[in-house]
Design an enzyme around this catalytic site. Structure first.
Site, PDB file in Angstrom:
ATOM      1  N   SER A 193      -6.297   3.116   7.225  1.00  0.00           N
ATOM      2  CA  SER A 193      -5.382   2.930   8.346  1.00  0.00           C
ATOM      3  C   SER A 193      -4.187   3.883   8.258  1.00  0.00           C
ATOM      4  CB  SER A 193      -4.875   1.492   8.350  1.00  0.00           C
ATOM      5  OG  SER A 193      -3.969   1.299   9.401  1.00  0.00           O
TER       6      SER A 193
ATOM      7  N   GLY B  22       7.030   4.195   9.877  1.00  0.00           N
ATOM      8  CA  GLY B  22       7.604   3.045  10.569  1.00  0.00           C
ATOM      9  C   GLY B  22       6.639   2.428  11.565  1.00  0.00           C
TER      10      GLY B  22
ATOM     11  N   ASN C  35      -2.493  -6.029   7.753  1.00  0.00           N
ATOM     12  CA  ASN C  35      -1.529  -5.270   6.961  1.00  0.00           C
ATOM     13  C   ASN C  35      -0.326  -6.149   6.663  1.00  0.00           C
ATOM     14  OD1 ASN C  35       0.212  -3.449   5.836  1.00  0.00           O
ATOM     15  ND2 ASN C  35       0.321  -2.088   7.611  1.00  0.00           N
TER      16      ASN C  35
ATOM     17  N   CYS D  69       3.193  -3.168   4.634  1.00  0.00           N
ATOM     18  CA  CYS D  69       3.832  -1.901   4.980  1.00  0.00           C
ATOM     19  C   CYS D  69       5.243  -1.856   4.401  1.00  0.00           C
ATOM     20  CB  CYS D  69       3.908  -1.703   6.493  1.00  0.00           C
ATOM     21  SG  CYS D  69       4.692  -0.119   6.878  1.00  0.00           S
TER      22      CYS D  69
ATOM     23  N   GLY E 292      -6.339   4.449  -2.714  1.00  0.00           N
ATOM     24  CA  GLY E 292      -5.166   5.019  -3.375  1.00  0.00           C
ATOM     25  C   GLY E 292      -5.529   6.281  -4.133  1.00  0.00           C
TER      26      GLY E 292
END
Ligand SMILES: Cc1cc2nc3c(=O)[nH]c(=O)nc-3n(C[C@H](O)[C@H](O)[C@H](O)COP(=O)(O)OP(=O)(O)OC[C@H]3O[C@@H](n4cnc5c(N)ncnc54)[C@H](O)[C@@H]3O)c2cc1C
Ligand SMILES: Cc1cc2nc3c(=O)[nH]c(=O)nc-3n(C[C@H](O)[C@H](O)[C@H](O)COP(=O)(O)O)c2cc1C
Ligand code: FES
Lengths: 252, 307
Positions: free
Chosen positions: B23, B74, B129, B132, B245
């Site tokens: 994502s 953001g 999510n 964040c 990751g």
């Protein structure tokens, strides 16, 4: 748009710290327009990690040119490429200058390495309109006239041409430089573009700005390169919606 | 030897291979499709979508760091309505499995988004999510609160039968506890990890290099951390893990699978090599051939730890 393996054909030093690279890139060469850019994978390993964006400076047949100054790791690696080296390049990216309209004078205003996209624009416009180029640099070692026509120079220290900024030079000569059919095409550091934006508004002249921003992808997937729209409360992306914007379109 | 089977299952979601695009690193598919064949990818996870559009943070949003990058986008996104109207039609065309990532600043917002998107046939699952690091509300406030993660999972579970993946934050002491609560509340899988909180300063001005001051660290720099988090979950909780990751190539992908990942996601590498997903799929096939195994299941959680 393609991820093309380009082959270095020459690397020339234009100034103590400024290079011009010529590379064979048949696909990009056939597609690119002035002030579009490429995102270059400078090494073939993970260091440095991100690609580096560079304007296509010129096109000759199958070949494209990049002009750059060495200031960090990425540009240092590029400056050490050898003839025959392969480099992975994504391009052409973004939209270029908009010159498919009626006008009779292209007034090019460039600061520092902001001259990079203009040899190509000059080549495309040379038979169509009058071209006047104003370029500025810190001192004479940062002035590159390669591929430009009708050049006046401004340097901060006065070591070449007019002493002052390119904006001072423009302001001092605006009566003779600007008429009804003039479009300003500009590229350079953001403070310069900002000043020019104001100038264009005050003098009511069309002005297209080629902007810069740190980038990761260069083609619209990371959202890393915002510039604020002046008409709506939203961000545009420098890489996808730009890098060229009408000066009225964005807030710098 | 017969054709290698790369198929994997995440709960009741079967993917043709274990390579997913993370994502926020492929937008809604349209731009990257110019450089790669998305129909070959296991699944695409869309940029986090929120109920209302989000403008995102002012520049500078990204900066490169040693073997990585910091981002503070953001959660800039088009919002639910435009996503459904304008983005889903394209996602339909690319013939890949679409998983929709949802971000929110309240539990109700997660539920509302899930409800609406549950009607969209094209969306085969949800990644929630809760992690964040770059927004004031929601994000990490949920991501490091066990009760909140449990509640969100429970409430979202109640409004959809589609697979739910909870995307976990590494910015916690014991990530396996979060995986456990997600499992207990009905999640089908967890993704580990979202980005790590980091920052960088300009030494001449003393100013942070990112407007938001801190950002999320991604890329090869975080791979060892992500691997350790995947291993921790794998050793403590019985739930499919999607490892993410710092994966740059098929070797990294294999390493994650050995550490316990059923599938993997690639993020930052898409910016550098938009073909990476397809190269990893090919690499996994060759690896299986060399190891003379016919199914990836044989390597998942095959770690040999000192006894
Ligand atoms: C659309 C576009 C066109 C460009 N065209 C040219 C050109 O033709 N010639 C030229 O010399 N330079 C150009 N630049 C700037 C060039 O991309 C940077 O100088 C280069 O990335 C620096 O890399 P480095 O590793 O040497 O420097 P470092 O400072 O070590 O780079 C570190 C990081 O910061 C980013 N970065 C640093 N400065 C800039 C900047 N001004 N703009 C964007 N990213 C930056 C780099 O991408 C990298 O991720 C252009 C930038 C953009 C966005
Ligand atoms: C620019 C950028 C934007 C991201 N946006 C999101 C997002 O909207 N939602 C989300 O869940 N994760 C987001 N992530 C996190 C990635 O999906 C992934 O978890 C993280 O980058 C680690 O993987 P990588 O090292 O392969 O990039 C983003 C990452 C990056 C670099
Ligand atoms: S650089 Fe990634 S969106 Fe512009």
């Amino acid at each position: 748009m393609i991820n093309e393996k380009i082959i270095v054909q020459s690397l020339e030093k234009l100034q103590p710290n400024i290079y011009l690279m010529k590379a064979k890139a048949p696909v990009i060469a056939s597609q690119v327009k002035p002030s579009q850019f490429c995102n270059i994978k400078v090494s073939d390993n993970d260091f440095p990690l991100l690609r580096r964006p560079f304007s296509v400076c010129d096109v000759q047949g199958d070949s494209i040119f990049f002009m750059f100054d060495v200031h960090g790791e990425g540009t240092r690696i590029l400056s050490e490429k050898m003839i025959g080296d392969e480099i992975e390049v994504l391009g052409p990216l973004g939209n270029g200058f908009n010159y498919n309209k009626k006008f009779n004078k292209a007034l090019i205003i460039a600061g520092g390495l902001g001259v990079a996209p203009f040899p190509f624009l000059t080549k495309v416009l040379i038979d169509k309109v009058e071209i006047v180029s104003l370029i500025g640099g810190r001192n004479k070692n940062y002035v590159v006239k390669y591929g430009l026509k009708n050049v006046s120079v401004a340097t901060d220290d006065g070591s070449e041409g007019y002493k002052g900024t390119v904006l001072d030079l423009l302001e001092a000569n605006k009566e003779s430089l600007i008429d009804d059919g003039t479009i300003i095409f500009s590229c350079g550091p953001t403070p310069m573009l900002k000043a020019l934006q104001k100038f264009a508004e005050q003098n009511n002249v069309e002005c297209q700005l080629s902007t810069e921003c740190a980038m990761a992808c260069g083609f619209g997937i990371c959202q890393g390169c915002p510039v604020h729209s002046s008409t709506e409360d939203k961000y545009l992306l420098v890489c996808k919606d730009g890098p060229v914007f009408d000066s009225k379109e964005i807030v710098l | 030897m017969s054709e290698i089977d790369l198929q994997v299952k995440l709960g009741n979601l079967t993917l043709k291979n274990p390579v997913l695009l993370a994502s926020g690193t492929v937008g809604y598919g349209n731009e990257i499709s110019q450089f790669t064949d998305l129909s070959k990818i296991g699944a695409i996870i869309t940029k986090s979508v929120s109920l209302k559009p989000r403008k995102g943070n002012p520049p500078q949003r990204i900066v490169e760091t040693a073997s990585g990058m910091l981002n503070a986008i953001g959660l800039a996104n088009v919002g639910l309505e435009v996503f459904v109207k304008e983005k889903i039609p394209f996602l339909k065309e690319i013939q890949s499995t679409i998983i929709c990532n949802i971000a929110a600043s309240s539990i109700e917002e997660y539920v509302e988004c899930t409800k609406v998107l549950d009607h969209e046939d094209e969306i085969k699952g949800f990644e929630i999510n809760v992690s964040c690091p770059n927004v004031k509300e929601g994000g990490l406030e949920f991501g490091n609160n066990l009760t909140a993660v449990g509640k969100i999972t429970e409430k979202v579970r109640a409004v959809t039968n589609k697979p739910i993946i909870i995307k976990l934050s590494p910015n916690v002491a014991r990530i396996s506890e979060f995986a456990k609560v997600a499992k207990d509340e009905g999640a089908d899988a967890v993704s580990a990890i979202n980005t790590l909180v980091g920052t960088a300063f300009d030494i001449w001005t003393g100013k942070p290099k990112i407007y938001n001051v801190t950002g999320g660290l991604s890329g090869p720099a975080i791979k060892p951390v992500a691997l350790a988090k995947v291993l921790e979950i794998s050793r403590n909780v019985d739930i499919p893990i999607i490892g993410v990751g710092g994966i740059m190539n098929w070797k990294d992908a294999v390493e994650f699978m050995i550490a316990g990942a059923t599938a993997i996601q690639i993020g930052t590498v898409n910016f550098i090599n938009p073909q990476a997903g397809i190269e990893i799929i090919e690499g996994l096939k060759n690896y299986c051939k060399q190891k003379e195994i016919t199914s990836l299941a044989e390597i998942i959680a095959s770690y040999k730890l000192p006894s």
